[in-house]
Motif scaffolding. Structure first.
Motif, PDB file in Angstrom:
ATOM      1  N   ILE A  26      -4.501   2.083   1.885  1.00 33.93           N
ATOM      2  CA  ILE A  26      -5.226   2.431   3.109  1.00 33.93           C
ATOM      3  C   ILE A  26      -5.947   1.199   3.662  1.00 33.93           C
ATOM      4  O   ILE A  26      -5.948   0.944   4.879  1.00 33.93           O
ATOM      5  CB  ILE A  26      -6.231   3.565   2.828  1.00 33.93           C
ATOM      6  CG1 ILE A  26      -5.487   4.877   2.562  1.00 33.93           C
ATOM      7  CG2 ILE A  26      -7.200   3.729   3.981  1.00 33.93           C
ATOM      8  CD1 ILE A  26      -4.818   5.472   3.759  1.00 33.93           C
ATOM      9  N   ASN A  27      -6.531   0.401   2.788  1.00 29.45           N
ATOM     10  CA  ASN A  27      -7.245  -0.803   3.230  1.00 29.45           C
ATOM     11  C   ASN A  27      -6.295  -1.813   3.865  1.00 29.45           C
ATOM     12  O   ASN A  27      -6.621  -2.438   4.887  1.00 29.45           O
ATOM     13  CB  ASN A  27      -7.983  -1.442   2.053  1.00 29.45           C
ATOM     14  CG  ASN A  27      -9.147  -0.601   1.569  1.00 29.45           C
ATOM     15  OD1 ASN A  27      -9.695   0.203   2.319  1.00 29.45           O
ATOM     16  ND2 ASN A  27      -9.528  -0.773   0.315  1.00 29.45           N
ATOM     17  N   VAL A  28      -5.113  -1.987   3.261  1.00 35.81           N
ATOM     18  CA  VAL A  28      -4.137  -2.925   3.814  1.00 35.81           C
ATOM     19  C   VAL A  28      -3.677  -2.448   5.190  1.00 35.81           C
ATOM     20  O   VAL A  28      -3.573  -3.241   6.141  1.00 35.81           O
ATOM     21  CB  VAL A  28      -2.932  -3.090   2.871  1.00 35.81           C
ATOM     22  CG1 VAL A  28      -1.843  -3.939   3.540  1.00 35.81           C
ATOM     23  CG2 VAL A  28      -3.359  -3.736   1.562  1.00 35.81           C
ATOM     24  N   LEU A  29      -3.412  -1.171   5.315  1.00 30.56           N
ATOM     25  CA  LEU A  29      -2.968  -0.628   6.600  1.00 30.56           C
ATOM     26  C   LEU A  29      -4.055  -0.772   7.659  1.00 30.56           C
ATOM     27  O   LEU A  29      -3.764  -1.066   8.826  1.00 30.56           O
ATOM     28  CB  LEU A  29      -2.568   0.834   6.437  1.00 30.56           C
ATOM     29  CG  LEU A  29      -1.273   1.063   5.645  1.00 30.56           C
ATOM     30  CD1 LEU A  29      -1.098   2.545   5.309  1.00 30.56           C
ATOM     31  CD2 LEU A  29      -0.065   0.540   6.398  1.00 30.56           C
ATOM     32  N   ASP A  31      -6.189  -3.166   7.783  1.00 31.86           N
ATOM     33  CA  ASP A  31      -6.148  -4.576   8.179  1.00 31.86           C
ATOM     34  C   ASP A  31      -4.977  -4.861   9.116  1.00 31.86           C
ATOM     35  O   ASP A  31      -5.028  -5.810   9.900  1.00 31.86           O
ATOM     36  CB  ASP A  31      -6.026  -5.471   6.936  1.00 31.86           C
ATOM     37  CG  ASP A  31      -7.299  -5.478   6.102  1.00 31.86           C
ATOM     38  OD1 ASP A  31      -8.361  -5.109   6.628  1.00 31.86           O
ATOM     39  OD2 ASP A  31      -7.214  -5.847   4.910  1.00 31.86           O
ATOM     40  N   GLN A  32      -3.925  -4.032   9.045  1.00 33.35           N
ATOM     41  CA  GLN A  32      -2.754  -4.203   9.904  1.00 33.35           C
ATOM     42  C   GLN A  32      -2.941  -3.545  11.275  1.00 33.35           C
ATOM     43  O   GLN A  32      -2.034  -3.562  12.098  1.00 33.35           O
ATOM     44  CB  GLN A  32      -1.515  -3.608   9.223  1.00 33.35           C
ATOM     45  CG  GLN A  32      -1.047  -4.375   8.008  1.00 33.35           C
ATOM     46  CD  GLN A  32      -0.502  -5.737   8.354  1.00 33.35           C
ATOM     47  OE1 GLN A  32       0.163  -5.891   9.372  1.00 33.35           O
ATOM     48  NE2 GLN A  32      -0.782  -6.729   7.540  1.00 33.35           N
ATOM     49  N   GLY A  33      -4.106  -2.970  11.500  1.00 35.08           N
ATOM     50  CA  GLY A  33      -4.384  -2.382  12.804  1.00 35.08           C
ATOM     51  C   GLY A  33      -4.283  -0.870  12.859  1.00 35.08           C
ATOM     52  O   GLY A  33      -4.418  -0.279  13.936  1.00 35.08           O
ATOM     53  N   PHE A  34      -4.046  -0.231  11.702  1.00 34.58           N
ATOM     54  CA  PHE A  34      -3.989   1.219  11.667  1.00 34.58           C
ATOM     55  C   PHE A  34      -5.407   1.801  11.668  1.00 34.58           C
ATOM     56  O   PHE A  34      -6.334   1.231  11.088  1.00 34.58           O
ATOM     57  CB  PHE A  34      -3.287   1.700  10.392  1.00 34.58           C
ATOM     58  CG  PHE A  34      -1.786   1.548  10.408  1.00 34.58           C
ATOM     59  CD1 PHE A  34      -0.961   2.653  10.533  1.00 34.58           C
ATOM     60  CD2 PHE A  34      -1.196   0.292  10.289  1.00 34.58           C
ATOM     61  CE1 PHE A  34       0.416   2.517  10.531  1.00 34.58           C
ATOM     62  CE2 PHE A  34       0.183   0.151  10.280  1.00 34.58           C
ATOM     63  CZ  PHE A  34       0.987   1.274  10.407  1.00 34.58           C
ATOM     64  N   MET A  59      -1.787   5.433  12.868  1.00 35.80           N
ATOM     65  CA  MET A  59      -2.733   6.068  11.966  1.00 35.80           C
ATOM     66  C   MET A  59      -2.194   6.065  10.544  1.00 35.80           C
ATOM     67  O   MET A  59      -1.000   6.306  10.316  1.00 35.80           O
ATOM     68  CB  MET A  59      -3.019   7.505  12.409  1.00 35.80           C
ATOM     69  CG  MET A  59      -3.556   7.625  13.817  1.00 35.80           C
ATOM     70  SD  MET A  59      -4.027   9.327  14.227  1.00 35.80           S
ATOM     71  CE  MET A  59      -5.538   9.437  13.262  1.00 35.80           C
ATOM     72  N   ALA A  60      -3.080   5.792   9.576  1.00 36.09           N
ATOM     73  CA  ALA A  60      -2.767   5.883   8.153  1.00 36.09           C
ATOM     74  C   ALA A  60      -3.685   6.934   7.551  1.00 36.09           C
ATOM     75  O   ALA A  60      -4.906   6.809   7.615  1.00 36.09           O
ATOM     76  CB  ALA A  60      -2.972   4.535   7.469  1.00 36.09           C
ATOM     77  N   LEU A  61      -3.089   7.971   6.965  1.00 37.81           N
ATOM     78  CA  LEU A  61      -3.859   9.107   6.471  1.00 37.81           C
ATOM     79  C   LEU A  61      -3.633   9.269   4.973  1.00 37.81           C
ATOM     80  O   LEU A  61      -2.499   9.536   4.529  1.00 37.81           O
ATOM     81  CB  LEU A  61      -3.449  10.377   7.213  1.00 37.81           C
ATOM     82  CG  LEU A  61      -3.524  10.300   8.750  1.00 37.81           C
ATOM     83  CD1 LEU A  61      -2.980  11.574   9.377  1.00 37.81           C
ATOM     84  CD2 LEU A  61      -4.957  10.049   9.205  1.00 37.81           C
ATOM     85  N   GLY A  62      -4.686   9.080   4.181  1.00 40.41           N
ATOM     86  CA  GLY A  62      -4.608   9.250   2.741  1.00 40.41           C
ATOM     87  C   GLY A  62      -4.760  10.706   2.353  1.00 40.41           C
ATOM     88  O   GLY A  62      -5.704  11.374   2.781  1.00 40.41           O
ATOM     89  N   ILE A  63      -3.825  11.206   1.549  1.00 46.39           N
ATOM     90  CA  ILE A  63      -3.808  12.618   1.179  1.00 46.39           C
ATOM     91  C   ILE A  63      -3.804  12.731  -0.342  1.00 46.39           C
ATOM     92  O   ILE A  63      -2.953  12.146  -1.015  1.00 46.39           O
ATOM     93  CB  ILE A  63      -2.591  13.327   1.787  1.00 46.39           C
ATOM     94  CG1 ILE A  63      -2.646  13.199   3.323  1.00 46.39           C
ATOM     95  CG2 ILE A  63      -2.543  14.786   1.368  1.00 46.39           C
ATOM     96  CD1 ILE A  63      -1.391  13.640   4.014  1.00 46.39           C
ATOM     97  N   ASP A  64      -4.753  13.507  -0.873  1.00 50.75           N
ATOM     98  CA  ASP A  64      -5.030  13.554  -2.303  1.00 50.75           C
ATOM     99  C   ASP A  64      -4.833  14.972  -2.818  1.00 50.75           C
ATOM    100  O   ASP A  64      -5.158  15.943  -2.126  1.00 50.75           O
ATOM    101  CB  ASP A  64      -6.479  13.100  -2.536  1.00 50.75           C
ATOM    102  CG  ASP A  64      -6.756  12.782  -3.994  1.00 50.75           C
ATOM    103  OD1 ASP A  64      -6.526  13.668  -4.825  1.00 50.75           O
ATOM    104  OD2 ASP A  64      -7.215  11.675  -4.287  1.00 50.75           O
TER     105      ASP A  64
END
Length: 307
Positions: A26-29, A31-34, A59-64
């Protein structure tokens, strides 16, 4: 549900076992503008991107699995609905890691596993992997973090998700078995079942298309080289046009009966050829992954990012 979801340029649904690197991804994404949001309930995602005011920012969505409404069926259905809009690119990113490495990470951090607070971390890891098994097999992109340093992991993520206009489109070449159905998210599919089958050669049957003797047997079929030439020419025709359309990821699939011999040997060759042409290529062998064999990674001659 379909009518309430607005256009969003790209959505990445990030999941995988706890400790495999979801937060780092999620952090890398980000940084990529997500626009990145972690631990979001499935039921909130449609409302998050609905309405006329929704942004076209990716959008980058983390799902747990710990989310109160999490289910594998619910996540797969959400991906299906989101991908129903042709103007939207949707990827299910699965971050995997071996049980042994995950157990070591929990031991080093002295954390309890969320699914086994009163048991050993290994109990929770195995329980979580069983829940996520179907998602792993149906992921668009799979990254195994077991042997990756944080720097290697970041490089792998950037290879898949760098903006198309900046570092080129990521190309995935995959092999699979028709018995288990087509992998999700393929843009082009080639059937390899017309080629000579090593399964019927007793000394080759236990081996895979990654091994030289099997690859040589498949390549000896007189139809092999002409077929590969046409696949290469078609790919080189289509890929630049996809970049012009703004695609960030393109997936090519090769299928055979069992996904062990012909499709594996076939996938390795065009992946290498496209990498030598300057495309950023990753390889995934779905059925070998199911058998626990190393089967995912960059092409052996990963080229510079295409422009």
């Amino acid at each position: 549900m379909d009518q309430t979801i607005a256009n969003t340029s790209r959505i990445v649904l990030v999941t995988g076992p706890s400790g495999a690197g979801r937060s780092s991804a999620i952090n890398v994404l980000e940084d990529q503008g997500f626009e990145a949001i972690d631990n979001i309930p499935l039921s909130l995602i449609p409302r998050l991107i609905e309405g006329d005011g929704a942004q076209l920012r990716p959008m980058a969505l983390g799902i747990d699995v710990r989310n109160r409404d999490f289910s594998t069926e619910g996540l797969l259905e959400l991906r299906r609905v989101l991908a129903g809009d042709a103007a939207r690119s949707v990827d299910l990113l699965y971050l995997d890691c071996s049980t042994e490495v995950l157990a070591r990470r929990y031991s080093e951090t002295r954390r309890r596993h969320p699914l086994a607070p009163d048991e050993t971390p290994t109990d929770g890891i195995l329980r979580e992997k069983a829940i996520l098994e179907d998602l792993r097999g149906r992921a668009d992109i799979l990254i195994d973090t077991s042997e990756l340093s944080i720097h290697d992991f970041k490089a792998e993520m950037e290879g898949w998700f760098a903006r198309a206009g900046a570092q080129g489109m990521a190309v995935s070449v995959q092999s699979f078995s028709y018995k288990r159905g087509l992998p999700q998210g393929l843009d082009m599919v080639f059937d390899c079942r017309f080629l000579s089958n090593p399964h019927w050669v007793p000394e080759l049957r236990p081996h895979t298309g990654l091994e030289p003797e099997v690859a040589q047997y498949v390549a000896a079929d007189p139809r092999y080289s002409p077929f590969l030439d046409k696949v290469r020419d078609l790919s080189l025709l289509v890929l630049p046009a996809c970049v012009e359309e703004g695609k960030a990821h393109f997936a090519i699939g090769f299928g055979c009966t069992g996904g062990k011999h012909r499709s594996v040997a076939l996938a390795e060759n065009p992946a290498d050829a496209l990498a030598q042409e300057g495309w950023r290529v990753s390889i995934r062998h779905r059925e070998l992954e199911r058998r626990g064999q190393p089967a995912a990674g960059p092409a052996s001659h990963t080229g510079k990012a295409s422009e």
